[in-house]
Design a protein around this motif. Structure first.
Motif, short mmCIF file in Angstrom:
data_model
loop_
_atom_site.label_atom_id
_atom_site.label_comp_id
_atom_site.label_asym_id
_atom_site.label_seq_id
_atom_site.Cartn_x
_atom_site.Cartn_y
_atom_site.Cartn_z
N PHE A 63 -11.96 5.73 8.17
CA PHE A 63 -10.59 5.51 8.62
C PHE A 63 -10.39 6.10 10.01
O PHE A 63 -9.85 5.43 10.91
N SER A 154 -0.72 12.60 0.47
CA SER A 154 -1.71 11.84 1.22
C SER A 154 -1.21 11.73 2.66
O SER A 154 -0.13 12.23 2.98
N PHE A 155 -2.01 11.11 3.50
CA PHE A 155 -1.59 11.06 4.90
C PHE A 155 -1.76 9.66 5.46
O PHE A 155 -2.44 8.81 4.88
N ALA B 554 -3.96 -0.93 7.97
CA ALA B 554 -3.50 -1.48 6.68
C ALA B 554 -4.06 -0.67 5.52
O ALA B 554 -3.36 -0.38 4.56
N ASN B 556 -4.78 2.53 4.95
CA ASN B 556 -4.72 3.96 5.26
C ASN B 556 -4.81 4.77 3.98
O ASN B 556 -4.59 4.25 2.88
N PRO B 557 -5.15 6.04 4.10
CA PRO B 557 -5.34 6.86 2.89
C PRO B 557 -4.10 6.94 2.01
O PRO B 557 -4.22 6.98 0.79
N ALA B 558 -2.92 6.94 2.63
CA ALA B 558 -1.69 7.05 1.83
C ALA B 558 -1.57 5.84 0.92
O ALA B 558 -1.30 5.97 -0.28
N MET B 560 -3.91 3.85 -0.01
CA MET B 560 -4.98 3.88 -1.03
C MET B 560 -4.61 4.82 -2.16
O MET B 560 -4.79 4.49 -3.34
N ALA B 561 -4.08 5.99 -1.77
CA ALA B 561 -3.71 6.98 -2.79
C ALA B 561 -2.63 6.42 -3.69
O ALA B 561 -2.67 6.60 -4.92
N GLN B 562 -1.67 5.70 -3.06
CA GLN B 562 -0.59 5.13 -3.88
C GLN B 562 -1.14 4.09 -4.85
O GLN B 562 -0.77 4.06 -6.03
N GLN B 564 -4.13 3.89 -5.99
CA GLN B 564 -4.92 4.55 -7.03
C GLN B 564 -4.01 5.16 -8.08
O GLN B 564 -4.26 5.07 -9.28
N MET B 565 -2.91 5.73 -7.58
CA MET B 565 -1.99 6.38 -8.50
C MET B 565 -1.37 5.34 -9.43
O MET B 565 -1.25 5.56 -10.63
#
Lengths: 207, 712
Positions: A63, A154-155, B554, B556-558, B560-562, B564-565
């Motif tokens: 990323f 998260s960020f 598109a 982004n980690p946020a 992805m985290a969402q 996954q959650m």
């Protein structure tokens, strides 16, 4: 290092690379300091004369490389005003922290630029690195007053680009973020004399 | 092999050398032959060849010298005999030059060959050293190998010895084992013999025992017969005993009758005694009847005495009442008496005090109470007036203190005023001082002006007088002096001109200046702040005017985290659903297992049932067998309680109970057991054997029933 430098002269590309390198280390530092990812996934590395931590997570690495290569292009073309690293609560999508990296464009060494037929800067690289080190130390010190993040976080990194900028593949438009009851702390800034980078952290003030 | 390799090695070494030699043009046969010789020579001839070569060179040189000397000789000869022709001379010269050149070349070659020889020597020496080292190493290895071989041989020897030893041991052990085996076989044979003997003896013993048993059985039969006889005797004795008991009963009856008879006898005697007493009493009564008159008199006396006694009793009652009343009165009077006592004491104290008063009054010259009262009145009135005077005085004092306070206040005021006035006076004095100074200054100024005026007048007079030259110079100097003086006076004036006020003004001015400066700085700061704010606002405005695009990646980690959650949430919910359904179904979840378990349960129940049945059947069988064999039915009536009823018992109520104790079994008393006193006494108390008792009882009952049957 990677910046194109010949006898104390930094080109636009080199300046952008310095900025992006700073961003890489700053973002990794914030991720480590704010405890977004487990500390064992970080590896120590010497940079700017201090030990900094870089994430070993392949997803984060990919990323950041994608983000920073694109950002470097934009900085060279003076398309970016600001990069914001936002930390948000995954469950509620509420933005808890925002690290603004304001990019300003400067003229550099005008005489040397005329001579070289290219905008360049004659600022000493050592001095730039020292300035960056000061900012890094400040980032590390923020942990003492930033509120504790006690939820799954998260960020994301938002790039505030000029309106005439094209949207590349894998990128999308996002909404600007706002933090309610925000508290701003301006950290030190550094300059390559072609670009000036200001770092501001704003966080939600909880009573 | 070694020689061949050496030759090849030398050839390799000499190859460049050969080339060098080949490149040189062959000047003479000797060198060529030498070269050939060199190349073909064996390893021995290397050095010799080189030395030969050098020797040859030397020889050549010597030959040249030899050749030269004849030349010289010839020359000398020619000079002496035939003059050489110029051509010959030329040729000779050419030859000489050629020869010289050849000599030089050859010398060079010889040197070159020397160098090569030395190099070769060095090389060979090195090679030799190498070979020597290798030789040494080989020797060492050989010695090592020899050592090892020796060690191996030693080891082999040791192993052989060990082998022989072990073989010996093996043989020994084998022999031992053989011996043991033989012994064991012998033992086995012996044991077999013993067994046979034992069998034989056993058989003998068994036969003996059988004989004994037969004898014993016969004895038993005899004994039984004897017992039968004894029983018959016992029966007879019993009948005798019954007769005895009946006799005893008769005896008892007779003794009872005897006692009754003796009792009657005693009663009769008693009646006889009482009759005698009556007779005596009758006699005394007759006597008393004779004394009747005396007795009547006595009665009259006694009656009178009775009356008097009754009166006395009445009087006594009255007196008691009186006593009671008086005692109550006494009780009531006792406190009164106490009061009286107290009153007396008070009176005495009052009298003593009165006496004191009186004495006091006498001391004051007053004899009577009235006079005392009047004197007291007078004194009180005097006191009242004095108090009034005191209050007045106090009020006056208060007024005075107030006045004092006001006066003090006024005094303070006045003193402050005085101070003010003094200050004013001081100011005025200072003003006066200043004014005086001014006056002085002004007077001085006036004086200076006057002087100036005078000087001007003088000048005028001088100029008017018209003296030019020396006089003018003098005038000028005088004027300069005057001017200097005036300057001095101005300076003095400046110096003396009100310094204090100036310093004050200066200070105030300075303070004001610093104040203004601070204000200015403050203002500057504020201005900078405001500028910064303005800049910020400008920046904000610029941003608002030129809005930026906000871009982000598109994936982004946020995000992805969402994702996954959400997926986690969905999976968790599904799992919850599954678990809930599983919980609801419960038993249906694994019907096969449940079925199996039920089957096994049923099987085990059936098994248990069968076992119970089997057990009860076997128990019943056991009981029946016991009953049939031993003649007793044993029932367990409770914990450690057993009821035994005999086969030949007359009724079901004829049973015995036993309890199991810590130290055996004990019989419990029952109605039936009391009826078996003799058996109990004989077998339980004397023989201390329950089985014997029981068998005896069986025998008894059996005989009884059989006898009954026989009788029947």
């Amino acid at each position: 290092m990677s910046q194109q430098q010949t006898k104390n002269c930094i080109t636009l590309r080199g300046s952008a690379q310095i900025l992006c390198e700073y961003l890489k280390f700053a973002i990794n530092s914030v991720l480590f300091q704010r405890g977004l990812y487990p500390p064992e996934t970080f590896k120590a590395e010497q940079q700017y004369g201090i030990t900094l931590l870089l994430s070993e997570d392949p997803l984060i690495k990919d990323f950041l490389t994608n983000l920073l290569t694109q950002s470097e292009e934009w900085i060279v073309n003076k398309k970016v005003d600001k990069l914001s690293l936002i930390i948000l609560n995954v469950a509620t999508k509420e933005v808890l922290e925002c690290w603004d990296f304001n990019v300003q464009y400067e003229d550099g060494d005008v005489a040397l630029s005329k001579e070289k037929n290219e905008t360049v800067s004659s600022k000493d690289l050592k001095k730039i690195k020292q300035e960056i080190r000061d900012v890094m130390l400040q980032i590390a010190a923020t942990i003492s007053y930033l509120p504790f993040l006690d939820c799954r976080c998260s960020f994301d990194v938002l790039v505030h680009a000029r309106p005439d900028c094209d949207i590349p593949e894998k990128w999308a438009e996002a909404k600007p973020v706002e933090i309610t009851n925000a508290q701003n702390v301006q950290l030190k800034s550094f300059s390559t004399s072609l670009n000036k980078m200001e770092t501001v952290v704003s966080y939600k003030l909880t009573d | 092999m070694a020689k061949e390799s050496d030759v090849s090695l030398f050839n390799d070494v000499l190859e460049p050398f050969r080339r060098v030699i080949n490149t040189d043009p062959p000047k003479d046969r000797l060198s060529v032959s030498a070269k050939l010789n060199f190349s073909e020579s064996n390893n021995q001839s290397i050095k010799e060849g080189i030395t030969n070569l050098s020797n040859l060179g030397k020889r050549k040189i010597s030959c040249g010298e030899i050749a030269e000397t004849p030349g010289k000789r010839t020359r000398s000869d020619s000079t002496s005999s035939v003059p050489p022709s110029p051509w010959e001379a030329k040729r000779l010269k050419i030859d000489l030059i050629g020869a010289k050149a050849q000599i030089i070349k050859l010398e060079a070659r010889i040197n070159h060959q020397h160098a090569i020889r030395k190099e070769m020597q060095i090389l060979f020496e090195e090679e030799k050293a190498c070979l020597l080292e290798q030789h040494k190493r080989d020797e060492r290895t050989i010695s090592d190998l020899d050592d090892r071989l020796q060690i191996v041989r030693k080891r082999e020897q040791d192993l052989r010895e060990e082998f022989t030893e072990s073989m010996k041991e093996f043989k020994d052990t084998k022999a031992k084992w053989e011996k043991d085996r033989m012994e064991l076989q012998k033992q086995v044979a012996e044991l077999k013999d013993q067994l046979l003997q034992a069998n034989v003896s056993c058989k003998d013993q068994v036969s003996e025992m059988q004989k004994d048993m037969n004898e014993l059985l016969a004895a038993l039969e005899d004994a039984q017969e004897e017992s039968q006889l004894l029983k018959g005797e016992v029966e007879k004795l019993k009948t005798k005993a019954d007769q005895c008991t009946s006799l005893r009963a008769q005896l008892e009856k007779q003794t009872f009758e005897l006692q009754q008879a003796t009792n009657k006898l005693k009663e009769i005697e008693y009646e006889r005694d009482s009759y005698k007493d009556w007779q005596q009493q009758a006699k005394t009564a007759q006597k008393r009847l004779s004394n009747m008159a005396e007795l009547e008199k006595e009665v009259g006396r006694l009656r009178a005495a009775e009356r008097t006694l009754r009166d006395a009793v009445c009087n006594k009652l009255l007196l008691e009442e009186h006593v009671h009343i008086l005692s109550s009165k006494v009780d009531t009077l006792q406190p009164m008496q106490q009061e009286l006592h107290e009153a007396k004491v008070k009176i005495s104290t009052l009298e003593s005090s009165l006496e004191e008063w009186r004495s006091a009054a006498r001391g004051h010259g007053v004899e009577s109470a009235r006079a005392l009262s009047s004197a007291l009145d007078n004194a009180l009135s005097g006191q009242l007036t004095a108090v009034a005077g005191a209050t007045q005085a106090e009020s006056q004092m208060v007024q005075l203190t107030e006045e004092l306070a006001t006066v003090k206040f006024e005094r303070d005021k006045v003193t402050t005023k005085l101070n003010d006035l003094q200050n004013v006076k001081k100011n005025q004095e200072s003003l006066i001082h200043r004014l005086q100074k001014r006056l002085l200054i002004v007077t001085r100024e006036r004086d200076s002006y006057r002087q100036q005026l005078d000087s001007y007048e003088k000048e005028l007079t001088v100029t008017l007088s018209g003296d030019v030259g020396a006089g003018s110079a003098a005038l000028l100097s005088a004027r300069v002096e005057q001017l200097e003086r005036s300057l001095q006076s101005y300076r003095d004036l400046l110096a003396t001109h009100d310094q204090e006020s100036q310093t004050k003004a200066l200070e105030t001015a300075r303070a004001e200046a610093s104040k203004y400066r601070e204000e200015a700085e403050m203002a500057k700061r504020e201005a900078s702040k405001l500028r910064a704010q303005r800049d910020q606002l400008h920046a904000h405005l610029d941003k608002l005017a030129a809005p930026t695009k906000v871009l982000h990646m598109a994936d982004n980690p946020a995000a992805m985290a969402q994702k996954q959650m959400q997926s986690d949430l969905v999976s968790a919910q599904e799992e919850i659903k599954n678990l809930k359904t599983a919980l609801r179904e419960g038993s249906r979840a694994c019907p096969e297992e449940v079925q199996e378990l039920k089957k096994t349960l049923e099987n085990s129940r059936i098994k248990l049932q069968r076992m119970k049945e089997e057990f009860t059947a076997s128990a019943q069988e056991y009981r029946d067998v016991c009953y049939m064999l031993l003649g007793y039915k044993i029932d367990r009536t409770g914990h450690k309680n057993y009821r035994i009823s005999n086969m030949y018992a007359d009724s079901a109520e004829e049973y015995l109970t036993f309890t199991l104790c810590e130290d055996g079994i004990e019989m419990v008393h029952t109605d039936y057991s009391t009826s078996l006193g003799e058996l109990v006494e004989l077998h339980l108390h004397q023989h201390r054997s329950i089985p014997v008792f029981l068998s005896a009882l069986t025998m008894d009952l059996f005989t009884r029933t059989t006898m009954q049957q026989e009788i029947v």
